[in-house]
Design a protein around this motif. Structure first.
Motif, PDB file in Angstrom:
ATOM      1  N   SER A 122       0.815  -1.210   0.000  1.00  0.00           N
ATOM      2  CA  SER A 122       0.000   0.000   0.000  1.00  0.00           C
ATOM      3  C   SER A 122       0.846   1.256   0.000  1.00  0.00           C
ATOM      4  CB  SER A 122      -0.926  -0.002   1.222  1.00  0.00           C
ATOM      5  OG  SER A 122      -0.148  -0.021   2.405  1.00  0.00           O
ATOM      6  N   GLY A 123       2.147   1.110   0.142  1.00  0.00           N
ATOM      7  CA  GLY A 123       3.036   2.262   0.088  1.00  0.00           C
ATOM      8  C   GLY A 123       3.440   2.760   1.457  1.00  0.00           C
ATOM      9  N   GLY A 124       2.732   2.370   2.484  1.00  0.00           N
ATOM     10  CA  GLY A 124       3.090   2.827   3.822  1.00  0.00           C
ATOM     11  C   GLY A 124       4.159   1.937   4.404  1.00  0.00           C
ATOM     12  N   GLN A 132      -0.135   9.156  10.214  1.00  0.00           N
ATOM     13  CA  GLN A 132      -1.215   8.189  10.074  1.00  0.00           C
ATOM     14  C   GLN A 132      -2.121   8.253  11.295  1.00  0.00           C
ATOM     15  OE1 GLN A 132       0.229   4.247   9.385  1.00  0.00           O
ATOM     16  NE2 GLN A 132       1.337   4.792   7.531  1.00  0.00           N
ATOM     17  N   LEU A 133      -3.351   7.804  11.091  1.00  0.00           N
ATOM     18  CA  LEU A 133      -4.324   7.692  12.174  1.00  0.00           C
ATOM     19  C   LEU A 133      -4.945   6.305  12.118  1.00  0.00           C
ATOM     20  CD1 LEU A 133      -6.283  11.084  11.966  1.00  0.00           C
ATOM     21  CD2 LEU A 133      -4.597  10.422  13.668  1.00  0.00           C
ATOM     22  N   GLN A 134      -5.335   5.807  13.272  1.00  0.00           N
ATOM     23  CA  GLN A 134      -6.067   4.556  13.364  1.00  0.00           C
ATOM     24  C   GLN A 134      -7.510   4.911  13.700  1.00  0.00           C
ATOM     25  OE1 GLN A 134      -4.509   1.479  12.897  1.00  0.00           O
ATOM     26  NE2 GLN A 134      -2.751   2.726  12.342  1.00  0.00           N
ATOM     27  N   VAL A 135      -8.464   4.371  12.903  1.00  0.00           N
ATOM     28  CA  VAL A 135      -9.849   4.799  13.033  1.00  0.00           C
ATOM     29  C   VAL A 135     -10.770   3.578  13.044  1.00  0.00           C
ATOM     30  CG1 VAL A 135     -11.694   6.134  11.972  1.00  0.00           C
ATOM     31  CG2 VAL A 135      -9.349   6.916  11.782  1.00  0.00           C
ATOM     32  N   ALA A 155      -7.193  12.616   3.325  1.00  0.00           N
ATOM     33  CA  ALA A 155      -6.816  11.368   4.004  1.00  0.00           C
ATOM     34  C   ALA A 155      -7.282  10.189   3.162  1.00  0.00           C
ATOM     35  CB  ALA A 155      -7.445  11.322   5.397  1.00  0.00           C
ATOM     36  N   HIS A 156      -6.488   9.109   3.186  1.00  0.00           N
ATOM     37  CA  HIS A 156      -6.793   7.908   2.405  1.00  0.00           C
ATOM     38  C   HIS A 156      -6.704   6.678   3.310  1.00  0.00           C
ATOM     39  CE1 HIS A 156      -6.496  10.117  -1.378  1.00  0.00           C
ATOM     40  NE2 HIS A 156      -5.382  10.659  -0.918  1.00  0.00           N
ATOM     41  N   ILE A 157      -7.616   5.741   3.092  1.00  0.00           N
ATOM     42  CA  ILE A 157      -7.537   4.466   3.798  1.00  0.00           C
ATOM     43  C   ILE A 157      -6.437   3.639   3.138  1.00  0.00           C
ATOM     44  CG2 ILE A 157      -8.739   2.309   4.359  1.00  0.00           C
ATOM     45  CD1 ILE A 157     -11.363   3.892   4.341  1.00  0.00           C
ATOM     46  N   ILE A 158      -5.452   3.234   3.934  1.00  0.00           N
ATOM     47  CA  ILE A 158      -4.347   2.444   3.372  1.00  0.00           C
ATOM     48  C   ILE A 158      -4.361   1.001   3.862  1.00  0.00           C
ATOM     49  CG2 ILE A 158      -2.820   4.403   2.994  1.00  0.00           C
ATOM     50  CD1 ILE A 158      -1.378   3.593   5.614  1.00  0.00           C
ATOM     51  N   GLU A 159      -5.162   0.737   4.903  1.00  0.00           N
ATOM     52  CA  GLU A 159      -5.181  -0.603   5.454  1.00  0.00           C
ATOM     53  C   GLU A 159      -6.459  -0.806   6.243  1.00  0.00           C
ATOM     54  OE1 GLU A 159      -2.399  -2.459   8.658  1.00  0.00           O
ATOM     55  OE2 GLU A 159      -1.162  -1.829   6.959  1.00  0.00           O
ATOM     56  N   GLY A 160      -6.996  -2.005   6.206  1.00  0.00           N
ATOM     57  CA  GLY A 160      -8.125  -2.318   7.064  1.00  0.00           C
ATOM     58  C   GLY A 160      -9.288  -2.872   6.285  1.00  0.00           C
ATOM     59  N   SER A 168      -6.482   2.005   8.899  1.00  0.00           N
ATOM     60  CA  SER A 168      -5.344   2.926   8.962  1.00  0.00           C
ATOM     61  C   SER A 168      -5.547   3.983   7.902  1.00  0.00           C
ATOM     62  CB  SER A 168      -4.027   2.196   8.705  1.00  0.00           C
ATOM     63  OG  SER A 168      -3.758   1.289   9.738  1.00  0.00           O
ATOM     64  N   LEU A 169      -5.403   5.249   8.295  1.00  0.00           N
ATOM     65  CA  LEU A 169      -5.523   6.381   7.374  1.00  0.00           C
ATOM     66  C   LEU A 169      -4.167   7.026   7.198  1.00  0.00           C
ATOM     67  CD1 LEU A 169      -8.726   8.188   8.753  1.00  0.00           C
ATOM     68  CD2 LEU A 169      -8.591   6.478   6.956  1.00  0.00           C
TER      69      LEU A 169
END
Length: 196
Positions: A122-124, A132-135, A155-160, A168-169
């Motif tokens: 995902s690039g992260g 990043q933020l956890q949501v 902001a983009h969702i990168i994981e989850g 993960s945002l």
């Protein structure tokens, strides 16, 4: 005649004379089973005489036949059947697959690579400087609502979602993650938000 095997054998071999011979002949005429047994003994005698006349004792012929049969069985067992060939193919393939696994494992374990070479698809990653933020979103949140909430902040969702439903945002590099966290926490669409 009372099934006297010795007399019958002596008759077939021509060793009976006189009354005994006549007694056996009378018994052969009256008893068909005894006559068949005499014929069988006569045939065996002729077969043995044939081998004796050929100069080879019958025991040696039996041994030669046994050796020949054993040799034929060995020749047949030396050529593998289609099933044996197929089994050998799959066994070889299994051994080759095991070798590939061993080689790959040894390359991964013994190359001494450091973790800085690895990156998420995902690039992260740990080297990524973007905040990043956890949501955890509310269960009834739609995709359209998510886009409307995240688009103004880029902001983009990168994981989850993870096992606990956490996403993960990724935020833009110049954004203030703490103030954005506080803004998102006020939204009814978000149950929890925190910095990793």
């Amino acid at each position: 005649m009372n099934n006297d095997d010795e007399l019958l054998t002596r008759y077939v071999n021509g060793k009976l004379e006189g009354n005994q011979r006549q007694r056996v002949l009378d018994a052969l005429v009256n008893d068909p089973d005894l006559a068949r047994e005499a014929e069988l003994l006569q045939a065996l005698k002729q077969g043995l005489q044939h081998y004796e006349n050929a100069g080879e004792p019958p025991i040696e012929l039996g041994l030669a036949r046994l050796k020949r049969d054993i040799q034929q069985e060995q020749n047949v067992s030396d050529t593998p059947s289609p099933r044996k060939r197929r089994d050998l193919f799959w066994k070889g393939l299994a051994v080759a697959a095991c070798l590939v696994v061993v080689v790959q494992t040894s390359l991964v374990v013994f190359t001494g690579s450091d973790d800085t070479q690895w990156e998420l698809l995902s690039g992260g990653g740990a080297s990524d400087a973007a905040p990043q933020l956890q949501v955890a979103f509310a269960p009834d949140t739609t995709i359209a609502q998510l886009e409307a909430l995240l688009q103004p902040h880029a902001a983009h969702i990168i994981e989850g979602p993870g096992a606990l439903g956490i996403y993960s945002l990724r935020l833009p590099e110049d954004s203030d993650a703490i103030s954005l966290r506080d803004q998102l926490a006020e939204s009814a669409l978000i149950e929890e938000v925190y910095l990793p």
